[in-house]
Motif scaffolding. Structure first.
Motif, short mmCIF file in Angstrom:
data_model
loop_
_atom_site.label_atom_id
_atom_site.label_comp_id
_atom_site.label_asym_id
_atom_site.label_seq_id
_atom_site.Cartn_x
_atom_site.Cartn_y
_atom_site.Cartn_z
N ARG A 1 0.84 -1.19 0.00
CA ARG A 1 0.00 0.00 0.00
C ARG A 1 0.87 1.24 0.00
NH1 ARG A 1 -0.46 2.04 5.33
NH2 ARG A 1 0.42 0.67 6.92
N LEU A 2 0.27 2.37 -0.33
CA LEU A 2 0.99 3.63 -0.28
C LEU A 2 1.38 3.95 1.15
CD1 LEU A 2 -1.16 5.89 -2.66
CD2 LEU A 2 0.76 4.41 -3.24
N ALA A 3 2.60 4.44 1.34
CA ALA A 3 3.07 4.81 2.68
C ALA A 3 2.60 6.23 2.99
CB ALA A 3 4.59 4.74 2.74
N PRO A 4 1.89 6.42 4.08
CA PRO A 4 1.36 7.75 4.39
C PRO A 4 2.43 8.84 4.40
CG PRO A 4 0.33 6.12 5.81
CD PRO A 4 1.42 5.41 5.05
N THR A 5 3.63 8.53 4.91
CA THR A 5 4.69 9.54 5.00
C THR A 5 5.58 9.56 3.75
OG1 THR A 5 6.14 7.98 6.17
CG2 THR A 5 4.74 9.41 7.52
N GLY A 6 5.15 8.86 2.70
CA GLY A 6 5.95 8.83 1.48
C GLY A 6 6.09 10.19 0.82
N ALA A 7 5.07 11.02 0.99
CA ALA A 7 5.11 12.37 0.41
C ALA A 7 4.08 13.23 1.12
CB ALA A 7 4.84 12.34 -1.09
N TYR A 8 4.28 14.54 1.02
CA TYR A 8 3.32 15.51 1.55
C TYR A 8 2.98 16.48 0.44
CZ TYR A 8 4.90 13.80 6.11
OH TYR A 8 5.22 13.01 7.18
N SER A 9 1.83 17.10 0.56
CA SER A 9 1.44 18.07 -0.45
C SER A 9 0.55 19.14 0.16
CB SER A 9 0.69 17.37 -1.59
OG SER A 9 0.45 18.27 -2.65
N LEU A 10 0.69 20.35 -0.35
CA LEU A 10 -0.08 21.49 0.13
C LEU A 10 -1.16 21.84 -0.89
CD1 LEU A 10 3.08 23.45 1.15
CD2 LEU A 10 1.28 22.90 2.79
N GLY A 11 -2.32 22.23 -0.38
CA GLY A 11 -3.41 22.62 -1.26
C GLY A 11 -4.01 23.94 -0.81
N LEU A 12 -4.11 24.89 -1.74
CA LEU A 12 -4.69 26.20 -1.45
C LEU A 12 -6.00 26.35 -2.19
CD1 LEU A 12 -4.52 29.20 -0.43
CD2 LEU A 12 -3.38 29.70 -2.61
N GLY B 1 4.87 19.65 -3.47
CA GLY B 1 4.54 20.93 -4.07
C GLY B 1 3.27 21.51 -3.48
N LEU B 2 2.77 22.55 -4.14
CA LEU B 2 1.55 23.22 -3.71
C LEU B 2 0.61 23.35 -4.90
CD1 LEU B 2 1.21 26.31 -1.42
CD2 LEU B 2 0.05 26.30 -3.62
N GLY B 3 -0.63 22.93 -4.71
CA GLY B 3 -1.64 23.07 -5.74
C GLY B 3 -2.61 24.18 -5.36
N ILE B 4 -3.11 24.89 -6.36
CA ILE B 4 -4.06 25.99 -6.14
C ILE B 4 -5.38 25.66 -6.82
CG2 ILE B 4 -4.49 28.46 -6.39
CD1 ILE B 4 -1.45 28.76 -6.93
N ALA B 5 -6.46 25.75 -6.06
CA ALA B 5 -7.81 25.63 -6.62
C ALA B 5 -8.45 27.01 -6.53
CB ALA B 5 -8.62 24.61 -5.83
N VAL C 1 4.59 24.68 -8.05
CA VAL C 1 3.25 25.17 -7.77
C VAL C 1 2.39 24.97 -9.01
CG1 VAL C 1 1.85 27.19 -7.18
CG2 VAL C 1 4.09 26.86 -6.10
N TYR C 2 1.17 24.46 -8.82
CA TYR C 2 0.27 24.17 -9.93
C TYR C 2 -1.07 24.87 -9.69
CZ TYR C 2 3.66 20.36 -10.33
OH TYR C 2 4.81 19.63 -10.42
N SER D 1 -3.97 17.43 -4.25
CA SER D 1 -3.70 16.21 -5.03
C SER D 1 -2.90 16.51 -6.29
CB SER D 1 -5.01 15.51 -5.40
OG SER D 1 -5.71 16.21 -6.41
N LEU D 2 -2.91 17.77 -6.75
CA LEU D 2 -2.22 18.12 -7.99
C LEU D 2 -0.73 17.79 -7.97
CD1 LEU D 2 -3.75 21.51 -9.20
CD2 LEU D 2 -3.53 19.42 -10.53
N PRO D 3 0.04 18.26 -6.96
CA PRO D 3 1.46 17.93 -6.96
C PRO D 3 1.74 16.44 -6.86
CG PRO D 3 1.01 19.78 -5.50
CD PRO D 3 -0.31 19.20 -5.88
N LEU D 4 0.91 15.71 -6.12
CA LEU D 4 1.10 14.27 -6.01
C LEU D 4 0.87 13.60 -7.35
CD1 LEU D 4 -0.68 13.49 -2.61
CD2 LEU D 4 1.75 13.87 -3.04
N ALA D 5 -0.17 14.04 -8.07
CA ALA D 5 -0.44 13.47 -9.38
C ALA D 5 0.68 13.78 -10.36
CB ALA D 5 -1.78 14.00 -9.90
#
Length: 400
Positions: free
Chosen positions: A90-101, A160-164, A203-204, A389-393
């Motif tokens: 399974r995906l490891a929870p601490t495998g990556a972090y991402s910010l969403g605005l 990274g950071l994604g912007i909605a 940033v996306y 979810s954008l930077p993770l994708a």
């Protein structure tokens, strides 16, 4: 040779893996595996090999590499079958972090999620209307505060950071009752570029309703259909188009911008959907009766249940308006499903879904197959989660 195959593999939901060299092939295969685990949850290696068409040896090599990089972790052994018990990965929870605005008409919100989409922290700022400078100040301060909560040795895992954000913010000033001159600064403001200049990570930017649609695919129900029209009812109303299990953003990233969809009001006057099927209308009905409720009355189940007459009156306009949209959309794309969510209490979302479904049943549609109408699962969390979810994708997943 490191055990990875040189032929292409095809993901059963339409992802094609192809590469001009072995390095490219390895990256694509790794993204393929991560994408499957994101969408379907923990799976043993044999099942991953079956779904990807890759050999057991190739899958083993990929899994070892991803586990070594901290992106995957072993689950509990599956017993009860013939032979050795299998171990799902399974995906490891601490495998990556991402910010969403999320930049909204009434508030901005910054969230931090981990690799499996769990929200770890969030900070919200409310305002009467958004301005570029105050948005930048909020992002600068909030990102610094949230990043301090990540263990120092793990901060390099921020993807990274994604912007909605709504597109063309300056065009909606009159709708939200703001002097257009006060919103004019958005016209020449490069939101993504200005925020990207503040940080070292990428940033996306994505339309806010399309972002909510992406969140439903990534973190919502595992049983979402592969094709559906997504409707997100917030202070405005927006949407998304999902085809073959993938969000179709369109040439300019504005596909599914349903707020501008032309409809006929009950008085047979031409208006836009946003005027009849957004939460602006519900807020105005509360205000007209001078009922003392918070601005976000629609987010509270107790307020919704206490004033059914106001909700029913709003639904009486909103549902027929949404039906006009659905008819138009299904006339062009044969959507089997319409999924409705929004920045509202679950009880109100369920009322909207039931009303739209009932109105659709009662509406003659010769020549069209009526879609199923279902509710979303993320509500007010959809837009910031979609942004995150954008930077993770972009960094880890395979985009169709």
């Amino acid at each position: 040779m490191d055990g990875l195959e040189t032929k292409s593999a095809v993901f059963e939901n339409g992802f094609e893996v192809a590469g001009s060299n072995q390095v490219d092939m390895r990256v694509r295969n790794e993204r393929l595996v991560l994408t499957i685990l994101r969408r379907q949850g923990p799976l043993p290696k044999a099942e991953i090999a079956r779904k990807t068409g890759l050999s057991a040896q190739t899958v083993s090599v990929i899994m070892r590499a991803l586990e070594r990089d901290g992106l995957l972790t072993k689950g509990e052994k599956l017993r009860g079958k013939v032979g050795q018990p299998s171990v799902p990965m399974r995906l490891a929870p601490t495998g990556a972090y991402s910010l969403g605005l999320k930049v909204g008409r009434r508030s901005a919100e910054l969230v931090l999620i981990n690799f499996v989409g769990e929200e770890l922290f969030h900070i919200t700022k409310t305002y009467d209307y958004p301005l570029p400078d105050t948005t930048l100040d909020f992002v600068r301060t909030a990102v610094s505060e949230i990043c301090q909560k990540i263990p120092k040795e793990e901060r390099h895992r921020i993807a990274g950071l994604g912007i909605a954000s709504p597109f063309f913010l300056w065009e909606w000033a009159n709708v939200i009752g703001v002097d257009p001159d006060k919103m004019a600064a958005w016209r020449e403001f490069d939101l993504r570029g200005e925020i990207a200049a503040l940080f070292e990570f990428p940033v996306y930017l994505m339309n806010d309703a399309t972002s909510a649609c992406s969140a439903e695919l990534a973190f919502g129900s595992k049983t979402s259909p592969p094709d559906f029209l997504y409707i997100y009812i917030g202070y405005f109303v927006g949407g998304g188009v999902v085809l073959n299990g993938t969000v179709y953003a369109g040439r300019s990233g504005n596909a599914g911008a349903i707020g501008t969809f032309p409809i006929l009001s009950q008085d047979r006057e031409p208006v836009q959907l946003v005027n009849k099927a957004s939460l602006i209308g519900l807020e105005k009905r509360f205000a007209a009766l001078m009922i003392d409720t918070p601005t976000s009355a629609w987010s509270r189940d107790d307020v919704i249940s206490k004033h059914p007459e106001i909700v029913d009156a709003w639904l009486g306009e909103a549902a027929p308006s949404l039906i006009q949209l659905i008819i138009g959309a299904c006339s062009i794309i044969d959507f089997p499903t319409v999924l409705i969510d929004g920045n509202m209490a679950a009880s109100l979302r369920d009322l909207v879904v039931r009303k739209v479904a009932k109105t659709l049943i009662d509406t003659p549609l010769p020549g069209l197959v009526k879609p199923e109408v279902i509710g979303g699962t993320l509500g007010s969390r959809a837009r910031p989660l979609g942004a995150a979810s954008l930077p993770l994708a972009k960094k880890f997943m395979l985009e169709a």
